[in-house]
Scaffold this motif. Structure first.
Motif, PDB file in Angstrom:
ATOM      1  N   ALA A 239     -10.706  -0.904  -0.083  1.00  0.00           N
ATOM      2  CA  ALA A 239     -10.927  -0.896   1.368  1.00  0.00           C
ATOM      3  C   ALA A 239     -11.413   0.491   1.798  1.00  0.00           C
ATOM      4  O   ALA A 239     -12.276   0.624   2.668  1.00  0.00           O
ATOM      5  CB  ALA A 239      -9.639  -1.275   2.095  1.00  0.00           C
ATOM      6  N   THR A 240     -10.865   1.527   1.162  1.00  0.00           N
ATOM      7  CA  THR A 240     -11.307   2.890   1.471  1.00  0.00           C
ATOM      8  C   THR A 240     -12.788   3.064   1.122  1.00  0.00           C
ATOM      9  O   THR A 240     -13.541   3.703   1.860  1.00  0.00           O
ATOM     10  CB  THR A 240     -10.458   3.909   0.689  1.00  0.00           C
ATOM     11  OG1 THR A 240      -9.086   3.721   1.044  1.00  0.00           O
ATOM     12  CG2 THR A 240     -10.878   5.339   1.009  1.00  0.00           C
TER      13      THR A 240
ATOM     14  N   VAL B 101     -10.780  -3.875   6.354  1.00  0.00           N
ATOM     15  CA  VAL B 101     -10.187  -2.590   5.945  1.00  0.00           C
ATOM     16  C   VAL B 101      -8.674  -2.660   6.155  1.00  0.00           C
ATOM     17  O   VAL B 101      -8.156  -3.695   6.584  1.00  0.00           O
ATOM     18  CB  VAL B 101     -10.801  -1.408   6.723  1.00  0.00           C
ATOM     19  CG1 VAL B 101     -12.296  -1.312   6.471  1.00  0.00           C
ATOM     20  CG2 VAL B 101     -10.501  -1.543   8.207  1.00  0.00           C
ATOM     21  N   GLY B 102      -7.966  -1.569   5.856  1.00  0.00           N
ATOM     22  CA  GLY B 102      -6.507  -1.586   6.014  1.00  0.00           C
ATOM     23  C   GLY B 102      -5.895  -2.594   5.057  1.00  0.00           C
ATOM     24  O   GLY B 102      -6.551  -3.073   4.136  1.00  0.00           O
TER      25      GLY B 102
ATOM     26  N   GLN C  53       0.837  -1.205   0.000  1.00  0.00           N
ATOM     27  CA  GLN C  53       0.000   0.000   0.000  1.00  0.00           C
ATOM     28  C   GLN C  53       0.868   1.250   0.000  1.00  0.00           C
ATOM     29  O   GLN C  53       1.995   1.227   0.492  1.00  0.00           O
ATOM     30  CB  GLN C  53      -0.940   0.003   1.212  1.00  0.00           C
ATOM     31  CG  GLN C  53      -1.805  -1.248   1.322  1.00  0.00           C
ATOM     32  CD  GLN C  53      -2.587  -1.554   0.054  1.00  0.00           C
ATOM     33  OE1 GLN C  53      -3.067  -0.642  -0.624  1.00  0.00           O
ATOM     34  NE2 GLN C  53      -2.687  -2.832  -0.295  1.00  0.00           N
TER      35      GLN C  53
ATOM     36  N   SER D 248      -7.491  -5.048   1.706  1.00  0.00           N
ATOM     37  CA  SER D 248      -7.169  -4.390   0.436  1.00  0.00           C
ATOM     38  C   SER D 248      -6.857  -5.411  -0.652  1.00  0.00           C
ATOM     39  O   SER D 248      -5.843  -6.104  -0.578  1.00  0.00           O
ATOM     40  CB  SER D 248      -5.960  -3.460   0.630  1.00  0.00           C
ATOM     41  OG  SER D 248      -6.301  -2.397   1.488  1.00  0.00           O
TER      42      SER D 248
ATOM     43  N   ALA E  15      -7.350   0.944   9.947  1.00  0.00           N
ATOM     44  CA  ALA E  15      -7.709   1.322   8.584  1.00  0.00           C
ATOM     45  C   ALA E  15      -6.545   1.967   7.839  1.00  0.00           C
ATOM     46  O   ALA E  15      -6.638   2.252   6.647  1.00  0.00           O
ATOM     47  CB  ALA E  15      -8.898   2.281   8.610  1.00  0.00           C
TER      48      ALA E  15
ATOM     49  N   SER F 178      -5.112   1.496   3.633  1.00  0.00           N
ATOM     50  CA  SER F 178      -6.228   0.909   2.874  1.00  0.00           C
ATOM     51  C   SER F 178      -6.054   1.234   1.399  1.00  0.00           C
ATOM     52  O   SER F 178      -5.722   2.360   1.048  1.00  0.00           O
ATOM     53  CB  SER F 178      -7.565   1.504   3.338  1.00  0.00           C
ATOM     54  OG  SER F 178      -7.904   1.052   4.632  1.00  0.00           O
TER      55      SER F 178
END
Lengths: 264, 328
Positions: free
Chosen positions: A97-98, A219-220, A24, A224, A90, A93
């Motif tokens: 995921a966001t 999330v996070g 990420q 993702s 979170a 993300s």
């Protein structure tokens, strides 16, 4: 009428940005952050809907505590409320995921008529949030909107013009709906001095993932689905053959080379 | 066994779009030439000729879903039809051309599977059994290689002009017709009208020659020298983001990360400095010629031939010379 605008903080340049072991984007600490350049257009669009229909505009972002700054900019432009979705779990993300975080925030903020978001983010460029929100919230999505022709929250109807390949498409949908806007839909207003002063004094409530009904594993990094393996400057240049002379001479040389190589 | 790859077919002006054919060719390559691994999937009001066209570009089989409600793309109906089919057939990979509608479909479809799409890829390659997509971030200032870890089918959208159009071959595949599963009740989205861009000649994506202008033109009227050169070459007119933002020319002419990615045989850039975001859309051209006053302009880093000088002198000289050579 209630409009939700989702905004995003982006790094000013990619220089301090790296990729985590989870794949990420990580913006690091030292760099400068801005409101995504598309966001003022989203905010302006929502404010104009409010100017016509009355009601309220709510600005929301999911991110780090420092992103309170961009929410205050939205308040200064004229948004009525602002909320920050922040949670350790979170952090990191991807856009999908966001989108879960933002969908949760939309549900928590109650009945809304419209969600406005930029067509894409300037950093990850993923064109993901709008269509993903439509799936999570089970409402129609109108992407690449360059004009809102009709907005009728009473009769739950919106008509927009989309900018798509080869031309423009006029589309009608039921409300609530998500629209993603392109630059140029409206010229964003400048915040007034009074607006800036008032916004600076506002508290921005923070929502955790529990507050919006999400779970850490959704999330996070763990939630993702897209992961970057690498993140590098584009490939180095090829060699360029410079052609010199008077305009007539360079034209003669260049056209000769192009004809010889049968490029045409 | 090779992974099964679906390519979602989009229509172009005549038949299956060029971008779809490029992706079918690439999919065939990813399958190691085993076309039985590549399936073309098409939604529309009718599917006349679709199977043959997709097979000729590399699909070993074709599935068509026809219904009057699928005549024009809407996310609601296309996601429903394709996701139900994918639920039954379980493809490993789904590739979609990254047009405006294609990107929307990719993101919505992938979300409906509980995952995400890797958007706007300009390259696709295997790392073992994992398909990786290469894409631009930060307006072309960074290139990311992205893995799709979604559950179920991995969706990638692919930028038009990223791969060559395959030579037509094969064909003779008969489509399997499947009744699409569509939402009940009134559609939530209704497409009322399509207004084509003014000047149907802005065919940047298919053009063999593109002549582009940038800030060096000074003002909107400067495009006349660009148009003259494009006319003599039978080419299309492109532009940098700076001049589109300045209102000198309409957005459909924009080449670059936020405009179109083009792949002409010849790209002539006049008065374009070469911001990364522009380079991201034109470095794919076969031959690039750059004309700029500034010898340090970054455009020369990607050009094959460079001329330092005043474009208002060089462009008319090129127009005259090309006219002489091409028209005798």
């Amino acid at each position: 009428m209630k409009a939700i605008v989702f905004v995003k903080e982006v790094a000013e340049t990619p220089d301090g940005v790296s990729v985590t072991s989870d794949g990420q984007l990580s913006s690091g600490e030292g760099g400068a952050f801005l409101t995504d350049p598309i966001d003022p257009y989203s905010i302006e669009t929502a404010l104009q809907l409010k100017d016509k229909s009355g009601g309220e505009v709510i600005a929301i972002t999911a991110g780090e505590p420092r992103a309170e700054k961009i929410l205050k900019e939205a308040l200064a432009m004229g948004a009525d409320e602002a909320f920050l979705v922040h949670d350790e779990a979170a952090s990191g993300s991807d856009p999908y995921a966001t989108a879960r975080l933002l969908a949760g925030a939309a549900k928590k903020s109650g009945d809304y008529d419209i969600i406005v978001v930029g067509e894409r983010a300037a950093d990850d460029n993923s064109y993901a949030i709008g269509p993903a929100l439509g799936q999570h919230l089970d409402i129609p999505v109108l992407t690449y909107v360059n004009e809102v022709r009709e907005f009728d929250p009473e009769n739950k109807k919106i008509r927009v013009v989309r900018s798509i390949d080869g031309g423009s498409q006029v589309v009608e949908a039921t409300l609530p709906a998500v629209i993603t806007v392109v630059k140029g839909i409206h010229e964003p207003r400048y915040p007034s001095l009074m607006g800036i002063r008032k916004a600076s004094k506002r508290e921005v409530p923070v929502w955790s993932i529990a507050d919006i009904g999400e779970e850490a594993e959704r999330v996070g990094p763990s939630g993702s689905p897209t992961r970057m393996r690498s993140f590098d400057p584009p490939p180095p240049p090829s060699g360029c053959e410079m052609i010199e002379g008077t305009p007539e001479e360079v034209a003669e040389q260049l056209v000769g080379k192009i004809m010889d190589k049968k490029i045409l | 066994m090779a992974q099964s790859i679906w390519v979602i077919g989009q229509r172009g002006k005549s038949g299956i779009s060029r971008a779809t054919r490029e992706i079918l060719g690439k999919a065939n390559g990813l399958a190691g030439g085993d076309s039985s691994a590549v399936t073309g999937v098409y939604c529309g009001a009718s599917a006349d000729g679709v199977a043959d066209e997709m097979a000729q570009s590399g699909a070993g089989s074709v599935i068509t879903m026809t219904d009057p409600r699928l005549e024009t793309y809407t996310a609601d109906f296309y996601v429903s039809a394709i996701s139900h089919l994918a639920g039954d057939r379980k493809p490993d990979v789904i590739l979609i051309a990254a047009t405006a509608d294609g990107r929307e479909l990719a993101a919505a479809l992938a979300t409906s599977f509980g995952g995400g799409a890797v958007q706007d890829c300009t390259e696709l390659e295997w790392d073992g059994d994992t398909l990786l997509g290469t894409r631009a971030c930060f307006g072309g200032n960074r290139t990311a290689v992205v893995e799709n870890c979604s559950p179920g089918a991995k969706v990638f959208s692919v930028r038009p002009n990223s791969f060559p159009v395959p030579d037509a071959g094969g064909g003779g595949v008969s489509a399997e017709e499947v009744a699409p599963v569509l939402p009940e009740g009134d559609p939530r989205v209704k497409v009322l009208e399509f207004i084509p861009d003014a000047g149907g000649t802005i065919n940047l994506l298919d053009a063999d020659v593109i002549v582009s202008g940038g800030r060096g033109l000074g003002k909107a009227e400067g495009f006349k020298v660009i148009q003259d050169l494009a006319d003599v070459l039978g080419g299309a007119v492109g532009a940098s983001r700076a001049v589109v933002d300045s209102g000198w020319i309409a957005y459909p002419h924009q080449v670059g990360q936020t405009g179109k990615t083009v792949k002409p045989k010849l790209y002539i850039a006049l008065g374009i400095s070469g911001a990364i975001q522009h380079l991201a859309g034109m470095r794919t051209a076969d031959t690039i010629v750059a004309v700029n006053k500034d010898e340090n302009a970054p455009i020369f880093n990607v050009a094959h031939y460079g001329i330092v000088g005043d474009l208002f002198e060089i462009a008319p000289a090129l127009t005259a010379k090309f006219r002489e050579v091409l028209q005798g």
